[in-house]
Design an enzyme around this catalytic site. Sequence first.
Site, PDB file in Angstrom:
ATOM      1  N   SER A 111       0.839  -1.204   0.000  1.00 33.64           N
ATOM      2  CA  SER A 111       0.000   0.000   0.000  1.00 33.64           C
ATOM      3  C   SER A 111       0.873   1.252   0.000  1.00 33.64           C
ATOM      4  O   SER A 111       1.924   1.291   0.635  1.00 33.64           O
ATOM      5  CB  SER A 111      -0.883   0.006   1.256  1.00 33.64           C
ATOM      6  OG  SER A 111      -1.494   1.265   1.418  1.00 33.64           O
ATOM      7  N   TYR A 131      -1.986   5.768  -4.624  1.00 34.46           N
ATOM      8  CA  TYR A 131      -3.041   6.779  -4.564  1.00 34.46           C
ATOM      9  C   TYR A 131      -2.494   8.040  -5.216  1.00 34.46           C
ATOM     10  O   TYR A 131      -1.319   8.369  -5.031  1.00 34.46           O
ATOM     11  CB  TYR A 131      -3.422   7.097  -3.114  1.00 34.46           C
ATOM     12  CG  TYR A 131      -4.317   6.061  -2.471  1.00 34.46           C
ATOM     13  CD1 TYR A 131      -5.586   5.822  -2.981  1.00 34.46           C
ATOM     14  CD2 TYR A 131      -3.914   5.335  -1.365  1.00 34.46           C
ATOM     15  CE1 TYR A 131      -6.422   4.877  -2.403  1.00 34.46           C
ATOM     16  CE2 TYR A 131      -4.739   4.394  -0.781  1.00 34.46           C
ATOM     17  CZ  TYR A 131      -5.995   4.173  -1.301  1.00 34.46           C
ATOM     18  OH  TYR A 131      -6.816   3.238  -0.729  1.00 34.46           O
ATOM     19  N   THR A 157      -5.154   2.765  -7.607  1.00 33.01           N
ATOM     20  CA  THR A 157      -6.496   2.586  -7.028  1.00 33.01           C
ATOM     21  C   THR A 157      -7.408   3.701  -7.520  1.00 33.01           C
ATOM     22  O   THR A 157      -7.098   4.883  -7.353  1.00 33.01           O
ATOM     23  CB  THR A 157      -6.403   2.578  -5.491  1.00 33.01           C
ATOM     24  OG1 THR A 157      -5.583   1.470  -5.114  1.00 33.01           O
ATOM     25  CG2 THR A 157      -7.774   2.432  -4.853  1.00 33.01           C
ATOM     26  N   LYS A 239      -7.039  -0.549 -10.227  1.00 35.58           N
ATOM     27  CA  LYS A 239      -7.657  -1.380  -9.177  1.00 35.58           C
ATOM     28  C   LYS A 239      -8.955  -0.717  -8.742  1.00 35.58           C
ATOM     29  O   LYS A 239      -8.921   0.418  -8.253  1.00 35.58           O
ATOM     30  CB  LYS A 239      -6.691  -1.494  -7.990  1.00 35.58           C
ATOM     31  CG  LYS A 239      -7.269  -2.164  -6.759  1.00 35.58           C
ATOM     32  CD  LYS A 239      -6.212  -2.302  -5.683  1.00 35.58           C
ATOM     33  CE  LYS A 239      -6.736  -3.024  -4.450  1.00 35.58           C
ATOM     34  NZ  LYS A 239      -7.605  -2.208  -3.607  1.00 35.58           N
ATOM     35  N   HIS A 263     -12.858  -2.763  -3.209  1.00 28.96           N
ATOM     36  CA  HIS A 263     -12.086  -2.290  -2.062  1.00 28.96           C
ATOM     37  C   HIS A 263     -12.505  -3.043  -0.786  1.00 28.96           C
ATOM     38  O   HIS A 263     -12.548  -2.488   0.310  1.00 28.96           O
ATOM     39  CB  HIS A 263     -12.295  -0.787  -1.879  1.00 28.96           C
ATOM     40  CG  HIS A 263     -11.113  -0.033  -1.357  1.00 28.96           C
ATOM     41  ND1 HIS A 263     -10.400   0.867  -2.108  1.00 28.96           N
ATOM     42  CD2 HIS A 263     -10.516  -0.033  -0.150  1.00 28.96           C
ATOM     43  CE1 HIS A 263      -9.435   1.388  -1.370  1.00 28.96           C
ATOM     44  NE2 HIS A 263      -9.484   0.841  -0.175  1.00 28.96           N
TER      45      HIS A 263
HETATM   46  C1  LIG Z   1      -7.615  -2.640   6.385  1.00 30.49           C
HETATM   47  C2  LIG Z   1      -7.618  -2.482   4.901  1.00 30.49           C
HETATM   48  C3  LIG Z   1      -6.798  -1.532   4.328  1.00 30.49           C
HETATM   49  C4  LIG Z   1      -6.785  -1.385   2.940  1.00 30.49           C
HETATM   50  N1  LIG Z   1      -5.918  -0.494   2.390  1.00 30.49           N
HETATM   51  C5  LIG Z   1      -5.888  -0.359   1.047  1.00 30.49           C
HETATM   52  C6  LIG Z   1      -4.977   0.527   0.457  1.00 30.49           C
HETATM   53  O1  LIG Z   1      -4.170   1.171   1.118  1.00 30.49           O
HETATM   54  N2  LIG Z   1      -5.028   0.662  -0.894  1.00 30.49           N
HETATM   55  C7  LIG Z   1      -5.909  -0.044  -1.666  1.00 30.49           C
HETATM   56  O2  LIG Z   1      -5.929   0.114  -2.880  1.00 30.49           O
HETATM   57  N3  LIG Z   1      -6.757  -0.924  -1.120  1.00 30.49           N
HETATM   58  C8  LIG Z   1      -6.758  -1.106   0.217  1.00 30.49           C
HETATM   59  N4  LIG Z   1      -7.616  -2.002   0.765  1.00 30.49           N
HETATM   60  C9  LIG Z   1      -8.449  -2.855  -0.109  1.00 30.49           C
HETATM   61  C10 LIG Z   1      -7.718  -4.160  -0.435  1.00 30.49           C
HETATM   62  O3  LIG Z   1      -6.633  -3.916  -1.306  1.00 30.49           O
HETATM   63  C11 LIG Z   1      -8.633  -5.177  -1.128  1.00 30.49           C
HETATM   64  O4  LIG Z   1      -9.286  -4.556  -2.211  1.00 30.49           O
HETATM   65  C12 LIG Z   1      -9.684  -5.790  -0.211  1.00 30.49           C
HETATM   66  O5  LIG Z   1      -9.234  -5.856   1.126  1.00 30.49           O
HETATM   67  C13 LIG Z   1     -10.037  -7.193  -0.695  1.00 30.49           C
HETATM   68  O6  LIG Z   1     -11.057  -7.728   0.048  1.00 30.49           O
HETATM   69  P1  LIG Z   1     -10.859  -8.776   1.264  1.00 30.49           P
HETATM   70  O7  LIG Z   1     -10.376  -7.994   2.433  1.00 30.49           O
HETATM   71  O8  LIG Z   1     -12.248  -9.299   1.448  1.00 30.49           O
HETATM   72  O9  LIG Z   1      -9.897  -9.845   0.827  1.00 30.49           O
HETATM   73  C14 LIG Z   1      -7.636  -2.180   2.137  1.00 30.49           C
HETATM   74  C15 LIG Z   1      -8.459  -3.139   2.737  1.00 30.49           C
HETATM   75  C16 LIG Z   1      -8.444  -3.303   4.096  1.00 30.49           C
HETATM   76  C17 LIG Z   1      -9.314  -4.364   4.708  1.00 30.49           C
HETATM   77  C1  LIG Z   2      -5.588   4.792   4.174  1.00 33.21           C
HETATM   78  C2  LIG Z   2      -6.800   4.179   3.559  1.00 33.21           C
HETATM   79  C3  LIG Z   2      -7.504   5.028   2.541  1.00 33.21           C
HETATM   80  C4  LIG Z   2      -6.426   2.876   3.023  1.00 33.21           C
HETATM   81  C5  LIG Z   2      -7.566   2.176   2.441  1.00 33.21           C
HETATM   82  O1  LIG Z   2      -7.622   2.025   1.264  1.00 33.21           O
HETATM   83  C6  LIG Z   2      -8.600   1.625   3.263  1.00 33.21           C
HETATM   84  O2  LIG Z   2      -8.611   1.841   4.481  1.00 33.21           O
HETATM   85  O3  LIG Z   2      -9.476   0.958   2.710  1.00 33.21           O
END
Ligand SMILES: Cc1cc2nc3c(=O)[nH]c(=O)nc-3n(C[C@H](O)[C@H](O)[C@H](O)COP(=O)(O)O)c2cc1C
Ligand SMILES: CC(C)CC(=O)C(=O)O
Length: 371
Positions: A111, A131, A157, A239, A263
Amino acid sequence: MTGQGTPFVSLDDFEQHAMRNLDRNALDYYRSGAQDMITLKENQRAFDRVFIRPRVLRDVSTVALSTSILGEQIASPICIAPTAMQRMAHPDGELATARAAKRKSTCMVLSSWSTTRIEDIGDGVKWLQLYVYKDREATRRLIERAQDSGYTAIALTVDTPYLGRRLADIRNRFRLPPHLTMANFADTGKAQVGKAEATSAADNASGLAAYVASQIDPTLNWSHVEWVKSVARIPVLVKGILTAEDAVLAVNAGVDGIIVSNHGGRQLDTVPATIDVLEEVCRAVDGRVEVFLDGGVRRGTDVFKALALGARAVFLGRPVLWALNYNGEDGVVEMLNMINEELRLAMALAGCVSVADITRNHVKVPGQPRL
Ligand SMILES: Cc1cc2nc3c(=O)[nH]c(=O)nc-3n(C[C@H](O)[C@H](O)[C@H](O)COP(=O)(O)O)c2cc1C
Ligand SMILES: CC(C)CC(=O)C(=O)O
């Protein structure tokens, strides 16, 4: 591999452990979806509505999981999605995740909002999630730092011009603990979450929403994709695509890959489950670029279904955080072993000895009366 003496037998066991072990600020941030969390639940439920059509009598004594993504070899089609702030789950955070990914010869996406610097992640197959900051130069520097540090793709993203409304984070007034920072921005004044004030109608009392509103460019549009492509010397994926229309625009914009993602249900609530739109996207893309999926993948059978419906590979989000919290690098390896072995068994029992053997005819989706 024990939780109070009982062996862990599914990815859910890692989550149950984290529910007992993590503090509320981190646990709620990690597990929440947006608003009523309808999409979050749907991501998993939708897999249960897809059924496998097994073929038999195929000699499945050897089953190979290996594949390639964007031309790079990986040991299995199960990769690691970008999740922010992993040091809240374990002191080693992203370093542990990267080491586990390397041990399993799979791809990790870091990330932008990691609590470990881009440069500190060791070698292995690694992509940077990006981002687009209002500060274009800060964004350019992230891309250049990734290229200089051996990352082989940028996953841009596109579903987060504003942060989704995550009710628990608002109630908790989510803050990144003071001993942690958004490590990639340590020298820029963009490293602390929870200090910025809310600045627009899209903000809420979560420190994260305020941070996003103050830093991330809400004008995000297709010209930004072109701009990222013009800066990057490595492949660029988008994404957060959920429709055939946007998939076509993405291919026309020259992206190298598409990640079908909502997401993890954390942005716009009530959008469909990713497995329910995967085929629509793949049809629109028609093999011109590789298509990936994340969201709700918790079982080897889920992976099998995603591959059958056109995904090149899948990415895991939350299961990595739960495994990290359970036992750092070893925990992530253990979790990946578990889901990889589930996939291997699903493939064997469905009569597939390689990922290339998995076809559309191996699944039956809702509303599909006959083949
Ligand atoms: C705690 C958390 C933080 C995330 N942070 C990001 C991020 O920084 N950038 C991003 O593109 N997606 C982020 N995502 C989305 C994940 O990349 C992904 O799309 C998603 O978690 C997939 O679903 P799952 O948790 O059911 O496997 C985040 C998801 C979670 C749960
Ligand atoms: C810092 C956040 C925007 C990271 C993210 O993508 C999330 O929390 O789902």
